[in-house]
Design a protein around this motif. Structure first.
Motif, PDB file in Angstrom:
ATOM      1  N   LEU A  67      51.767   5.468  63.992  1.00  0.00           N
ATOM      2  CA  LEU A  67      50.831   6.094  63.087  1.00  0.00           C
ATOM      3  C   LEU A  67      50.984   6.416  62.047  1.00  0.00           C
ATOM      4  N   ALA A  68      50.710   6.291  61.340  1.00  0.00           N
ATOM      5  CA  ALA A  68      50.883   6.843  59.096  1.00  0.00           C
ATOM      6  C   ALA A  68      50.241   7.858  59.795  1.00  0.00           C
ATOM      7  N   GLN A  69      51.586   8.525  58.575  1.00  0.00           N
ATOM      8  CA  GLN A  69      51.303  10.304  58.439  1.00  0.00           C
ATOM      9  C   GLN A  69      51.244  10.366  56.956  1.00  0.00           C
ATOM     10  N   LEU A  70      49.790  10.804  57.504  1.00  0.00           N
ATOM     11  CA  LEU A  70      49.475  10.960  55.418  1.00  0.00           C
ATOM     12  C   LEU A  70      48.985  12.320  55.763  1.00  0.00           C
ATOM     13  N   PRO A  71      49.114  13.134  53.957  1.00  0.00           N
ATOM     14  CA  PRO A  71      48.653  14.484  54.222  1.00  0.00           C
ATOM     15  C   PRO A  71      47.255  14.593  54.754  1.00  0.00           C
ATOM     16  N   LYS A  72      46.641  15.836  54.935  1.00  0.00           N
ATOM     17  CA  LYS A  72      45.381  15.949  54.799  1.00  0.00           C
ATOM     18  C   LYS A  72      44.527  15.422  53.772  1.00  0.00           C
ATOM     19  N   MET A  73      43.359  14.439  54.541  1.00  0.00           N
ATOM     20  CA  MET A  73      42.121  14.506  52.590  1.00  0.00           C
ATOM     21  C   MET A  73      41.258  15.626  53.011  1.00  0.00           C
ATOM     22  N   PRO A  74      41.213  15.992  51.374  1.00  0.00           N
ATOM     23  CA  PRO A  74      40.757  16.967  51.424  1.00  0.00           C
ATOM     24  C   PRO A  74      38.930  16.274  50.871  1.00  0.00           C
ATOM     25  N   LYS A  75      37.943  17.137  51.615  1.00  0.00           N
ATOM     26  CA  LYS A  75      37.000  16.274  51.359  1.00  0.00           C
ATOM     27  C   LYS A  75      36.335  16.050  50.686  1.00  0.00           C
ATOM     28  N   VAL A  76      35.623  15.106  50.780  1.00  0.00           N
ATOM     29  CA  VAL A  76      34.484  14.597  49.100  1.00  0.00           C
ATOM     30  C   VAL A  76      33.258  14.081  49.743  1.00  0.00           C
ATOM     31  N   ASP A  77      32.485  13.567  49.290  1.00  0.00           N
ATOM     32  CA  ASP A  77      31.564  12.487  49.924  1.00  0.00           C
ATOM     33  C   ASP A  77      31.188  11.127  49.059  1.00  0.00           C
ATOM     34  N   LEU A  78      31.158  10.455  49.532  1.00  0.00           N
ATOM     35  CA  LEU A  78      31.210   8.916  48.901  1.00  0.00           C
ATOM     36  C   LEU A  78      29.875   7.820  49.555  1.00  0.00           C
TER      37      LEU A  78
END
Length: 205
Positions: A67-78
């Motif tokens: 599985l991909a090990q990525l840092p937690k993504m900060p919230k952002v609207d897209l």
């Protein structure tokens, strides 16, 4: 067997070499019959393949997904166009998908949503319509914002059920913006507040 019988057997070469004679007859039958020769060759090939399969090292010693090990993504609207960039290829492995306006980070299951995965169509797309109809049809993933107004009550219920399922498994990292809608400003990890105090235990003004 008495001593006389033993002596008779020892004196008779045909008794002593019975196994050798049978083996010789078997080999003669094989070599003199094309059918037997072909069958013997097939049996030998199967035995060799079985031995190779047993000795072949596993290419995937662990059955667990990588599985991909990525840092937690900060919230952002897209916007729907911005969401397209989070397809696991153009976003350094980050994979997002939207369901009923919420954007989920599904990067940790890149085996499912990444390139070649069973649900790769979800990557960087609004999957609401496809989930509502329970179909993996590329035509159900619009390049423009989908207001979903034509969905039936049953389809809406199905999509909401999937939304709840995703909420239990994946982080919501933002909202899918409608045309002209302004994004929300979310506090960063360092400025998230709890009651009257921030994470550094400093009282807010």
């Amino acid at each position: 067997m008495d001593s006389k019988t033993k002596e008779s057997a020892q004196a008779d070469p045909s008794v002593l070499s019975k196994s050798a004679v049978l083996l010789q007859r078997l080999l003669n039958d094989i070599w003199t019959s094309p059918i037997n020769l072909v069958l013997t060759a097939l049996i030998l090939c199967l035995l060799v393949k079985l031995l190779l399969v047993k000795r072949k090292p596993s290419s995937n010693p662990s059955k667990k997904h990588v599985l991909a090990q990525l840092p937690k993504m900060p919230k952002v609207d897209l916007t729907i166009q911005q969401l397209r960039g989070y397809n696991g290829i153009e976003s350094n492995g980050r994979i997002l998908t939207a369901i009923y306006g919420d954007i989920f980070d599904v990067s940790k299951r890149s085996d499912l949503y990444g390139l070649g995965g069973s649900y790769s169509l979800f990557a960087g797309r609004d999957a609401t319509r496809a989930l509502s109809k329970m179909q993996l049809d590329p035509s159900l993933f619009s390049n423009e914002y989908d207001d979903l107004l034509d969905l039936t009550d049953k389809e809406r219920a199905t999509a909401r059920s999937w939304h709840e399922d995703f909420r239990e498994k994946y982080d919501i990292v933002g909202r899918l913006l409608k045309p002209g809608e302004k994004p929300s400003i979310y506090p960063s990890e360092e400025t998230v507040v709890d009651g009257d105090y921030d994470l550094n235990n400093k009282k807010r003004e």
